[in-house]
Write a protein that holds these residues in place. Structure first.
Motif, PDB file in Angstrom:
ATOM      1  N   GLY A  42      -5.415 -24.245   9.035  1.00 46.96           N
ATOM      2  CA  GLY A  42      -6.857 -24.392   9.145  1.00 46.96           C
ATOM      3  C   GLY A  42      -7.661 -23.183   8.731  1.00 46.96           C
ATOM      4  N   LYS A  43      -6.975 -22.145   8.231  1.00 43.51           N
ATOM      5  CA  LYS A  43      -7.662 -20.922   7.826  1.00 43.51           C
ATOM      6  C   LYS A  43      -7.428 -20.627   6.353  1.00 43.51           C
ATOM      7  CE  LYS A  43      -7.691 -18.651  12.331  1.00 43.51           C
ATOM      8  NZ  LYS A  43      -7.418 -17.390  13.072  1.00 43.51           N
ATOM      9  N   GLU A  44      -8.266 -19.740   5.811  1.00 43.94           N
ATOM     10  CA  GLU A  44      -8.112 -19.337   4.426  1.00 43.94           C
ATOM     11  C   GLU A  44      -6.981 -18.301   4.311  1.00 43.94           C
ATOM     12  OE1 GLU A  44     -12.141 -20.718   2.651  1.00 43.94           O
ATOM     13  OE2 GLU A  44     -11.330 -18.828   1.962  1.00 43.94           O
ATOM     14  N   ARG A  45      -6.425 -18.214   3.100  1.00 47.16           N
ATOM     15  CA  ARG A  45      -5.408 -17.201   2.851  1.00 47.16           C
ATOM     16  C   ARG A  45      -6.068 -15.827   2.921  1.00 47.16           C
ATOM     17  NH1 ARG A  45      -1.252 -18.089  -2.062  1.00 47.16           N
ATOM     18  NH2 ARG A  45      -1.195 -20.061  -0.950  1.00 47.16           N
ATOM     19  N   GLU A  46      -5.395 -14.900   3.587  1.00 45.17           N
ATOM     20  CA  GLU A  46      -5.963 -13.571   3.766  1.00 45.17           C
ATOM     21  C   GLU A  46      -4.960 -12.492   3.399  1.00 45.17           C
ATOM     22  OE1 GLU A  46      -6.984 -12.938   7.874  1.00 45.17           O
ATOM     23  OE2 GLU A  46      -4.899 -13.016   8.547  1.00 45.17           O
ATOM     24  N   LEU A  47      -5.503 -11.353   2.978  1.00 47.12           N
ATOM     25  CA  LEU A  47      -4.653 -10.226   2.630  1.00 47.12           C
ATOM     26  C   LEU A  47      -4.003  -9.642   3.871  1.00 47.12           C
ATOM     27  CD1 LEU A  47      -5.366  -7.317   0.246  1.00 47.12           C
ATOM     28  CD2 LEU A  47      -4.932  -6.787   2.620  1.00 47.12           C
ATOM     29  N   VAL A  48      -2.723  -9.313   3.748  1.00 46.23           N
ATOM     30  CA  VAL A  48      -2.016  -8.598   4.813  1.00 46.23           C
ATOM     31  C   VAL A  48      -1.838  -7.138   4.410  1.00 46.23           C
ATOM     32  CG1 VAL A  48       0.102  -8.424   6.152  1.00 46.23           C
ATOM     33  CG2 VAL A  48      -0.816 -10.685   5.553  1.00 46.23           C
ATOM     34  N   ALA A  49      -1.208  -6.929   3.255  1.00 49.50           N
ATOM     35  CA  ALA A  49      -0.968  -5.564   2.784  1.00 49.50           C
ATOM     36  C   ALA A  49      -0.645  -5.573   1.301  1.00 49.50           C
ATOM     37  CB  ALA A  49       0.184  -4.915   3.554  1.00 49.50           C
ATOM     38  N   THR A  50      -1.011  -4.506   0.613  1.00 48.20           N
ATOM     39  CA  THR A  50      -0.649  -4.334  -0.789  1.00 48.20           C
ATOM     40  C   THR A  50      -0.137  -2.922  -1.013  1.00 48.20           C
ATOM     41  OG1 THR A  50      -2.869  -3.637  -1.451  1.00 48.20           O
ATOM     42  CG2 THR A  50      -2.370  -5.996  -1.607  1.00 48.20           C
ATOM     43  N   ILE A  51       0.612  -2.768  -2.098  1.00 45.44           N
ATOM     44  CA  ILE A  51       1.128  -1.456  -2.481  1.00 45.44           C
ATOM     45  C   ILE A  51       1.161  -1.397  -3.999  1.00 45.44           C
ATOM     46  CG2 ILE A  51       3.523  -2.288  -2.266  1.00 45.44           C
ATOM     47  CD1 ILE A  51       4.283   0.579  -1.358  1.00 45.44           C
ATOM     48  N   ASN A  52       0.656  -0.305  -4.556  1.00 45.08           N
ATOM     49  CA  ASN A  52       0.678  -0.224  -6.010  1.00 45.08           C
ATOM     50  C   ASN A  52       1.893   0.563  -6.488  1.00 45.08           C
ATOM     51  OD1 ASN A  52       0.084   2.514  -5.763  1.00 45.08           O
ATOM     52  ND2 ASN A  52      -2.032   2.302  -6.454  1.00 45.08           N
ATOM     53  N   ARG A  53       2.005   0.708  -7.796  1.00 46.43           N
ATOM     54  CA  ARG A  53       3.207   1.310  -8.359  1.00 46.43           C
ATOM     55  C   ARG A  53       3.364   2.766  -7.913  1.00 46.43           C
ATOM     56  NH1 ARG A  53       6.863  -0.453 -11.734  1.00 46.43           N
ATOM     57  NH2 ARG A  53       8.124   1.038 -12.894  1.00 46.43           N
ATOM     58  N   ILE A  56       0.631   3.656  -3.197  1.00 46.50           N
ATOM     59  CA  ILE A  56      -0.583   3.676  -2.378  1.00 46.50           C
ATOM     60  C   ILE A  56      -0.710   2.320  -1.714  1.00 46.50           C
ATOM     61  CG2 ILE A  56      -3.099   3.842  -2.434  1.00 46.50           C
ATOM     62  CD1 ILE A  56      -2.791   5.761  -4.799  1.00 46.50           C
ATOM     63  N   THR A  57      -0.938   2.346  -0.408  1.00 49.65           N
ATOM     64  CA  THR A  57      -0.942   1.119   0.372  1.00 49.65           C
ATOM     65  C   THR A  57      -2.333   0.773   0.893  1.00 49.65           C
ATOM     66  OG1 THR A  57      -0.393   2.337   2.398  1.00 49.65           O
ATOM     67  CG2 THR A  57       1.447   1.445   1.110  1.00 49.65           C
ATOM     68  N   ASN A  58      -2.489  -0.504   1.204  1.00 48.23           N
ATOM     69  CA  ASN A  58      -3.736  -1.013   1.779  1.00 48.23           C
ATOM     70  C   ASN A  58      -3.352  -2.082   2.797  1.00 48.23           C
ATOM     71  OD1 ASN A  58      -6.581  -1.505   2.058  1.00 48.23           O
ATOM     72  ND2 ASN A  58      -6.286  -3.369   0.867  1.00 48.23           N
ATOM     73  N   TYR A  59      -3.946  -2.017   3.978  1.00 49.53           N
ATOM     74  CA  TYR A  59      -3.604  -2.958   5.050  1.00 49.53           C
ATOM     75  C   TYR A  59      -4.857  -3.632   5.599  1.00 49.53           C
ATOM     76  CZ  TYR A  59       0.948  -0.587   5.333  1.00 49.53           C
ATOM     77  OH  TYR A  59       2.183  -0.061   5.059  1.00 49.53           O
ATOM     78  N   ALA A  60      -4.683  -4.876   6.031  1.00 50.40           N
ATOM     79  CA  ALA A  60      -5.732  -5.520   6.805  1.00 50.40           C
ATOM     80  C   ALA A  60      -5.857  -4.788   8.138  1.00 50.40           C
ATOM     81  CB  ALA A  60      -5.381  -6.985   7.038  1.00 50.40           C
ATOM     82  N   ASP A  61      -7.076  -4.716   8.649  1.00 47.19           N
ATOM     83  CA  ASP A  61      -7.282  -4.008   9.917  1.00 47.19           C
ATOM     84  C   ASP A  61      -6.430  -4.604  11.029  1.00 47.19           C
ATOM     85  OD1 ASP A  61     -10.856  -3.404   9.421  1.00 47.19           O
ATOM     86  OD2 ASP A  61      -9.090  -2.290   8.752  1.00 47.19           O
ATOM     87  N   SER A  62      -6.222  -5.907  10.984  1.00 49.43           N
ATOM     88  CA  SER A  62      -5.508  -6.594  12.062  1.00 49.43           C
ATOM     89  C   SER A  62      -4.032  -6.210  12.142  1.00 49.43           C
ATOM     90  CB  SER A  62      -5.638  -8.107  11.899  1.00 49.43           C
ATOM     91  OG  SER A  62      -5.108  -8.516  10.651  1.00 49.43           O
TER      92      SER A  62
END
Length: 120
Positions: A42-53, A56-62
């Motif tokens: 029932g929810k939209e797809r959301e970002l959890v985490a990414t990492i580039n080559r 460098i990482t990026n995380y959802a606040d949750s």
């Protein structure tokens, strides 16, 4: 074409841990960004985490402080270590990669998804 194979989902109790893995194969010149998204019912797809080559990482606040994303550039794999899992982490988790070709073009690929259920 690029194929993504995910593994590691399952049922875990609140507070437990799971590790998701994703392996990319096929015609790959270079993989730039790799990551994980999730979609709960029932929810939209959301970002959890990414990492580039460059790792460098990026995380959802949750998930900050609980999840860790990592990659192996030699093996074209990306993992997601999930600790202190909560019921609200229950979702289908999707691996995604951005593949760059030798001509400079790029494409985004998605895995088939793996179910993570956090419940007592």
């Amino acid at each position: 074409q690029v194929q993504l194979v995910e593994s590691g989902g399952g049922l875990v109790q609140p507070g437990g841990s799971l590790r998701l893995s994703c392996a990319a194969s096929g015609t790959i010149f270079s993989i730039n960004k790799m990551g994980w998204y999730r979609q709960a019912p029932g929810k939209e797809r959301e970002l959890v985490a990414t990492i580039n080559r460059g790792y460098i990482t990026n995380y959802a606040d949750s998930v900050k402080g609980r999840f860790t994303i990592s990659r192996d550039n030699a093996k074209n794999t990306v993992d997601l270590q999930m600790n202190s899992l909560k019921p609200e982490d229950t979702a289908v988790y999707y691996c995604t990669v951005v593949v760059t070709y030798s001509n400079g073009n790029y494409d985004t690929y998605w895995g088939q998804g793996t179910q993570v259920t956090v419940s007592s």
